[in-house]
Design a protein around this motif. Structure first.
Motif, PDB file in Angstrom:
ATOM      1  N   GLY A 154      57.498  21.685  48.399  1.00  0.00           N
ATOM      2  CA  GLY A 154      58.465  22.774  48.509  1.00  0.00           C
ATOM      3  C   GLY A 154      59.597  22.643  47.508  1.00  0.00           C
ATOM      4  O   GLY A 154      59.865  23.585  46.747  1.00  0.00           O
ATOM      5  N   PRO A 155      60.304  21.479  47.485  1.00  0.00           N
ATOM      6  CA  PRO A 155      61.367  21.326  46.494  1.00  0.00           C
ATOM      7  C   PRO A 155      60.884  21.470  45.053  1.00  0.00           C
ATOM      8  O   PRO A 155      61.547  22.101  44.228  1.00  0.00           O
ATOM      9  CB  PRO A 155      61.882  19.907  46.770  1.00  0.00           C
ATOM     10  CG  PRO A 155      61.564  19.656  48.199  1.00  0.00           C
ATOM     11  CD  PRO A 155      60.268  20.360  48.443  1.00  0.00           C
ATOM     12  N   ALA A 156      59.717  20.891  44.739  1.00  0.00           N
ATOM     13  CA  ALA A 156      59.206  20.981  43.367  1.00  0.00           C
ATOM     14  C   ALA A 156      58.912  22.427  42.989  1.00  0.00           C
ATOM     15  O   ALA A 156      59.284  22.884  41.894  1.00  0.00           O
ATOM     16  CB  ALA A 156      57.949  20.130  43.221  1.00  0.00           C
ATOM     17  N   SER A 157      58.253  23.161  43.872  1.00  0.00           N
ATOM     18  CA  SER A 157      57.935  24.561  43.581  1.00  0.00           C
ATOM     19  C   SER A 157      59.202  25.399  43.482  1.00  0.00           C
ATOM     20  O   SER A 157      59.300  26.295  42.633  1.00  0.00           O
ATOM     21  CB  SER A 157      57.017  25.129  44.668  1.00  0.00           C
ATOM     22  OG  SER A 157      55.801  24.407  44.717  1.00  0.00           O
ATOM     23  N   GLY A 158      60.170  25.114  44.348  1.00  0.00           N
ATOM     24  CA  GLY A 158      61.430  25.838  44.280  1.00  0.00           C
ATOM     25  C   GLY A 158      62.172  25.580  42.980  1.00  0.00           C
ATOM     26  O   GLY A 158      62.757  26.488  42.385  1.00  0.00           O
ATOM     27  N   ILE A 159      62.145  24.318  42.522  1.00  0.00           N
ATOM     28  CA  ILE A 159      62.812  23.982  41.262  1.00  0.00           C
ATOM     29  C   ILE A 159      62.105  24.656  40.086  1.00  0.00           C
ATOM     30  O   ILE A 159      62.750  25.205  39.185  1.00  0.00           O
ATOM     31  CB  ILE A 159      62.857  22.456  41.065  1.00  0.00           C
ATOM     32  CG1 ILE A 159      63.821  21.833  42.076  1.00  0.00           C
ATOM     33  CG2 ILE A 159      63.298  22.098  39.639  1.00  0.00           C
ATOM     34  CD1 ILE A 159      63.800  20.309  42.089  1.00  0.00           C
ATOM     35  N   ILE A 160      60.769  24.614  40.095  1.00  0.00           N
ATOM     36  CA  ILE A 160      60.019  25.245  38.998  1.00  0.00           C
ATOM     37  C   ILE A 160      60.293  26.744  38.965  1.00  0.00           C
ATOM     38  O   ILE A 160      60.522  27.332  37.900  1.00  0.00           O
ATOM     39  CB  ILE A 160      58.509  24.981  39.149  1.00  0.00           C
ATOM     40  CG1 ILE A 160      58.210  23.486  38.954  1.00  0.00           C
ATOM     41  CG2 ILE A 160      57.713  25.789  38.127  1.00  0.00           C
ATOM     42  CD1 ILE A 160      56.780  23.095  39.264  1.00  0.00           C
ATOM     43  N   GLY A 161      60.276  27.380  40.140  1.00  0.00           N
ATOM     44  CA  GLY A 161      60.539  28.814  40.178  1.00  0.00           C
ATOM     45  C   GLY A 161      61.991  29.147  39.913  1.00  0.00           C
ATOM     46  O   GLY A 161      62.309  30.015  39.098  1.00  0.00           O
ATOM     47  N   GLY A 162      62.907  28.416  40.569  1.00  0.00           N
ATOM     48  CA  GLY A 162      64.325  28.696  40.426  1.00  0.00           C
ATOM     49  C   GLY A 162      64.888  28.371  39.062  1.00  0.00           C
ATOM     50  O   GLY A 162      65.887  28.953  38.626  1.00  0.00           O
ATOM     51  N   LEU A 344      72.641  29.655  40.123  1.00  0.00           N
ATOM     52  CA  LEU A 344      73.191  29.225  41.414  1.00  0.00           C
ATOM     53  C   LEU A 344      72.452  29.890  42.571  1.00  0.00           C
ATOM     54  O   LEU A 344      72.148  29.250  43.586  1.00  0.00           O
ATOM     55  CB  LEU A 344      74.683  29.552  41.480  1.00  0.00           C
ATOM     56  CG  LEU A 344      75.591  28.792  40.500  1.00  0.00           C
ATOM     57  CD1 LEU A 344      77.026  29.289  40.616  1.00  0.00           C
ATOM     58  CD2 LEU A 344      75.517  27.296  40.752  1.00  0.00           C
ATOM     59  N   ALA A 345      72.147  31.175  42.423  1.00  0.00           N
ATOM     60  CA  ALA A 345      71.440  31.887  43.488  1.00  0.00           C
ATOM     61  C   ALA A 345      70.036  31.337  43.669  1.00  0.00           C
ATOM     62  O   ALA A 345      69.535  31.221  44.795  1.00  0.00           O
ATOM     63  CB  ALA A 345      71.384  33.380  43.169  1.00  0.00           C
ATOM     64  N   GLY A 346      69.378  30.977  42.556  1.00  0.00           N
ATOM     65  CA  GLY A 346      68.029  30.430  42.649  1.00  0.00           C
ATOM     66  C   GLY A 346      67.997  29.118  43.399  1.00  0.00           C
ATOM     67  O   GLY A 346      67.153  28.915  44.282  1.00  0.00           O
ATOM     68  N   PHE A 347      68.908  28.213  43.075  1.00  0.00           N
ATOM     69  CA  PHE A 347      68.938  26.927  43.764  1.00  0.00           C
ATOM     70  C   PHE A 347      69.383  27.093  45.227  1.00  0.00           C
ATOM     71  O   PHE A 347      68.909  26.374  46.106  1.00  0.00           O
ATOM     72  CB  PHE A 347      69.851  25.950  43.026  1.00  0.00           C
ATOM     73  CG  PHE A 347      69.210  25.337  41.819  1.00  0.00           C
ATOM     74  CD1 PHE A 347      68.112  24.498  41.937  1.00  0.00           C
ATOM     75  CD2 PHE A 347      69.679  25.613  40.547  1.00  0.00           C
ATOM     76  CE1 PHE A 347      67.509  23.941  40.836  1.00  0.00           C
ATOM     77  CE2 PHE A 347      69.072  25.056  39.426  1.00  0.00           C
ATOM     78  CZ  PHE A 347      67.989  24.222  39.574  1.00  0.00           C
ATOM     79  N   THR A 348      70.283  28.035  45.475  1.00  0.00           N
ATOM     80  CA  THR A 348      70.698  28.305  46.851  1.00  0.00           C
ATOM     81  C   THR A 348      69.515  28.817  47.673  1.00  0.00           C
ATOM     82  O   THR A 348      69.306  28.390  48.821  1.00  0.00           O
ATOM     83  CB  THR A 348      71.830  29.345  46.878  1.00  0.00           C
ATOM     84  OG1 THR A 348      72.955  28.844  46.151  1.00  0.00           O
ATOM     85  CG2 THR A 348      72.248  29.659  48.312  1.00  0.00           C
ATOM     86  N   ALA A 349      68.731  29.697  47.082  1.00  0.00           N
ATOM     87  CA  ALA A 349      67.556  30.218  47.793  1.00  0.00           C
ATOM     88  C   ALA A 349      66.556  29.109  48.073  1.00  0.00           C
ATOM     89  O   ALA A 349      65.989  29.027  49.168  1.00  0.00           O
ATOM     90  CB  ALA A 349      66.902  31.328  46.966  1.00  0.00           C
ATOM     91  N   GLY A 350      66.314  28.222  47.087  1.00  0.00           N
ATOM     92  CA  GLY A 350      65.404  27.106  47.299  1.00  0.00           C
ATOM     93  C   GLY A 350      65.883  26.188  48.413  1.00  0.00           C
ATOM     94  O   GLY A 350      65.086  25.684  49.213  1.00  0.00           O
ATOM     95  N   TRP A 351      67.190  25.969  48.474  1.00  0.00           N
ATOM     96  CA  TRP A 351      67.771  25.128  49.523  1.00  0.00           C
ATOM     97  C   TRP A 351      67.631  25.801  50.893  1.00  0.00           C
ATOM     98  O   TRP A 351      67.280  25.155  51.884  1.00  0.00           O
ATOM     99  CB  TRP A 351      69.238  24.876  49.205  1.00  0.00           C
ATOM    100  CG  TRP A 351      69.958  24.057  50.235  1.00  0.00           C
ATOM    101  CD1 TRP A 351      69.945  22.696  50.380  1.00  0.00           C
ATOM    102  CD2 TRP A 351      70.821  24.556  51.276  1.00  0.00           C
ATOM    103  NE1 TRP A 351      70.736  22.320  51.444  1.00  0.00           N
ATOM    104  CE2 TRP A 351      71.288  23.433  52.010  1.00  0.00           C
ATOM    105  CE3 TRP A 351      71.252  25.827  51.645  1.00  0.00           C
ATOM    106  CZ2 TRP A 351      72.150  23.563  53.091  1.00  0.00           C
ATOM    107  CZ3 TRP A 351      72.107  25.949  52.728  1.00  0.00           C
ATOM    108  CH2 TRP A 351      72.547  24.828  53.433  1.00  0.00           C
ATOM    109  N   LEU A 352      67.847  27.108  50.944  1.00  0.00           N
ATOM    110  CA  LEU A 352      67.779  27.826  52.219  1.00  0.00           C
ATOM    111  C   LEU A 352      66.369  27.868  52.794  1.00  0.00           C
ATOM    112  O   LEU A 352      66.186  27.840  54.010  1.00  0.00           O
ATOM    113  CB  LEU A 352      68.298  29.258  52.042  1.00  0.00           C
ATOM    114  CG  LEU A 352      69.811  29.443  51.958  1.00  0.00           C
ATOM    115  CD1 LEU A 352      70.146  30.896  51.641  1.00  0.00           C
ATOM    116  CD2 LEU A 352      70.478  29.015  53.263  1.00  0.00           C
ATOM    117  N   THR A 353      65.349  27.943  51.914  1.00  0.00           N
ATOM    118  CA  THR A 353      63.980  28.045  52.418  1.00  0.00           C
ATOM    119  C   THR A 353      63.560  26.811  53.202  1.00  0.00           C
ATOM    120  O   THR A 353      62.656  26.888  54.042  1.00  0.00           O
ATOM    121  CB  THR A 353      62.987  28.263  51.265  1.00  0.00           C
ATOM    122  OG1 THR A 353      63.120  27.200  50.311  1.00  0.00           O
ATOM    123  CG2 THR A 353      63.210  29.598  50.590  1.00  0.00           C
ATOM    124  N   GLY A 354      64.193  25.671  52.949  1.00  0.00           N
ATOM    125  CA  GLY A 354      63.863  24.462  53.682  1.00  0.00           C
ATOM    126  C   GLY A 354      64.633  24.323  54.983  1.00  0.00           C
ATOM    127  O   GLY A 354      64.352  23.414  55.774  1.00  0.00           O
TER     128      GLY A 354
END
Length: 498
Positions: A154-162, A344-354
């Motif tokens: 999850g974190p890896a995919s969020g980082i790649i996408g974000g 910032l919004a991308g990383f916030t979204a990745g953090w929220l999904t978890g």
């Protein structure tokens, strides 16, 4: 117990995952970090290439005196859409790393041809060959599910996408400097270098993944039907303005595309090894995630990569062109706040999904993306307006980009991941191609041709933004139908040790 979306919906359970490597916790060790970079760079090179070539297209149009500049970006999208399902299927048959190396090498050849091209026609050929690289993101996201331990997927995919938001913020600055210093050729040669680096990273640091299709059978009838249908659709939309929307050629292409797509669906339901498993679309989770993400992302990216460039870089000529007439560097500097907010919004979204329902940041992002396009249609006449409206769009785009791969992983099993990622990238590309064509159709209604170059008036800019906002709004409405999905910590992963 880790759940599989497919297993929970009556699908076969995935094969047991291989034993995870050391550092299988939520944090990234040195090897995982290097692997993350080796996957992130190729995936986000697509974003960089899209932003940078869009930034260069105004200068390319004026250099070659062409009224067909839409095809400078569109040919890449069209070929990429056609190749993506093939690449995803070949990844399952021959291994994703092997396929990624092949398509990256093809893309590198195309980049070199485009950079050396003495004519616009040859440049389009190079861009078409370079599009061999376009399916890389589908393979990267499927690979990340295979090579990272479960807690890191999850974190890896969020980082790649974000991280696309960061790339989208940095790319205009690099493109601006290159354009102002070396012209559009500088941008094209930069892409040659970046693609070569991607090839080295993939070869040196990415492990091979399991082959998911052991029989090696390929659905050629489905591929021909899909390719022909999509080509007819996009070309018909692209030529509609020139030929006329009631011209028999336009109507024939659009009708032929519809018939071809219907035939494709019927064929895919009958073959044992479909190119795209359309039966997955009968599952509400898959259908709604694919449909909403395609339309939202395609519309938002068209706004960021096409409209922002046309408005800023086209000249201001009274009675002829209502562009802002900025330099590429000036445009990039004005876009910095938008990029920062997207990041910032991308990383916030990745953090929220978890930590919350992944649909929450997705809906927030979709709302902001739609609202931002409306605001850009109303306010795009000076630096302050462009910054304020762009920041809203940037936040929406950053959240959408970060959430898309995570939502997909929550809807499908590991066996379905490669095919579904391919479907997602293909549909996003198709939606972006259609949105781009619609954008230029609307722009051309308020345009003037001078010395072979098309210039646009303010009414065209406003209406084009509103048209994209309407498209994004449709994607947002579909998002409301997405059912509850698995969170990143619940998905099954880790089929290939690192």
């Amino acid at each position: 117990m880790v759940r599989s979306p497919a297993a929970s919906q009556g699908q076969p359970s995935p094969a047991p995952a291989l034993k995870p490597s050391k550092g299988a916790g939520g944090g990234f060790g040195a090897r995982s970090a290097v692997l993350l970079l080796a996957l992130l760079w190729p995936a986000q090179l697509l974003t960089a290439a899209g932003v940078m070539t869009s930034t260069a297209q105004a200068e390319v149009a004026q250099h070659f005196h062409t009224t067909q500049i839409a095809w400078f970006v569109l040919i890449y999208t069209l070929v990429g859409v056609l190749l993506t399902p093939f690449a995803a299927k070949f990844g399952d048959i021959y291994g994703k790393k092997r396929v990624m190396l092949v398509i990256t090498a093809i893309g590198l050849v195309g980049d070199v041809i485009a950079a050396l091209a003495p004519t616009y026609e040859l440049m389009l050929i190079g861009r078409g060959i370079a599009a061999g690289y376009a399916p890389i993101a589908a393979l990267v996201f499927a690979t990340s599910r295979e090579v990272f331990p479960r807690k890191q997927v999850g974190p890896a995919s969020g980082i790649i996408g974000g991280s696309g938001a960061f790339v989208a913020a940095a790319s205009p600055l690099i493109a601006g400097w290159l354009l102002d210093s070396f012209g559009f050729h500088g941008v094209l040669w930069f892409l040659v270098l970046a693609t070569a680096i991607a090839l080295v990273l993939l070869f040196a640091f990415v492990p091979e993944t399991p082959r998911r299709a052991a029989d090696g059978q390929f659905d050629w009838p489905g591929g021909l039907l899909l390719g022909g249908s999509v080509t007819a659709l996009i070309y018909g939309i692209g030529q509609g303005t020139a030929w006329g929307w009631t011209d028999l050629r336009t109507l024939g292409l659009l009708a032929g595309s519809g018939v071809g797509l219907i035939a494709f669906v019927l064929v895919e339901k009958r073959v044992a090894h479909p190119l795209l498993d359309v039966r997955m679309m009968s599952r509400r989770s898959v259908a709604t995630v694919l449909a909403s993400s395609s339309v939202l992302a395609g519309s938002a990216i068209a706004g960021a990569s096409v409209m922002s460039v046309v408005v800023a870089l086209y000249p201001r000529i009274p009675g002829v062109s209502d562009g802002l007439g900025w330099s590429a560097t000036h445009s990039a500097v004005v876009g910095i706040p938008t990029g920062i907010m997207a990041l910032l919004a991308g990383f916030t979204a990745g953090w929220l999904t978890g930590r919350a329902d992944p649909r929450l940041p997705w809906l927030i992002g979709g709302t902001l993306a739609t609202l931002g396009l409306i605001l850009q249609g109303l306010f795009h006449h000076n630096e302050l307006q462009v910054i304020a409206a762009g920041m809203v769009s940037g936040m929406g785009l950053g959240m959408v980009m970060a959430c898309t791969p995570i939502l997909l992983m929550g809807a499908v099993s590991p066996q379905e991941q490669s095919m579904t990622s391919g479907m997602s990238i293909m549909l996003q590309g198709l939606a972006n191609a259609i949105a781009t064509q619609v954008t230029f159709v609307v722009l051309n209604r308020n345009s003037t041709v001078v010395d072979g170059t098309t210039f646009y008036q303010d009414a065209g800019y406003r209406n084009a933004y509103f048209a994209l906002a309407a498209c994004a709004g449709i994607g947002l409405l579909v998002s409301l139908l997405i059912p509850k999905l698995l969170r990143p910590t619940e998905i099954e992963a880790g089929a290939a040790a690192i």
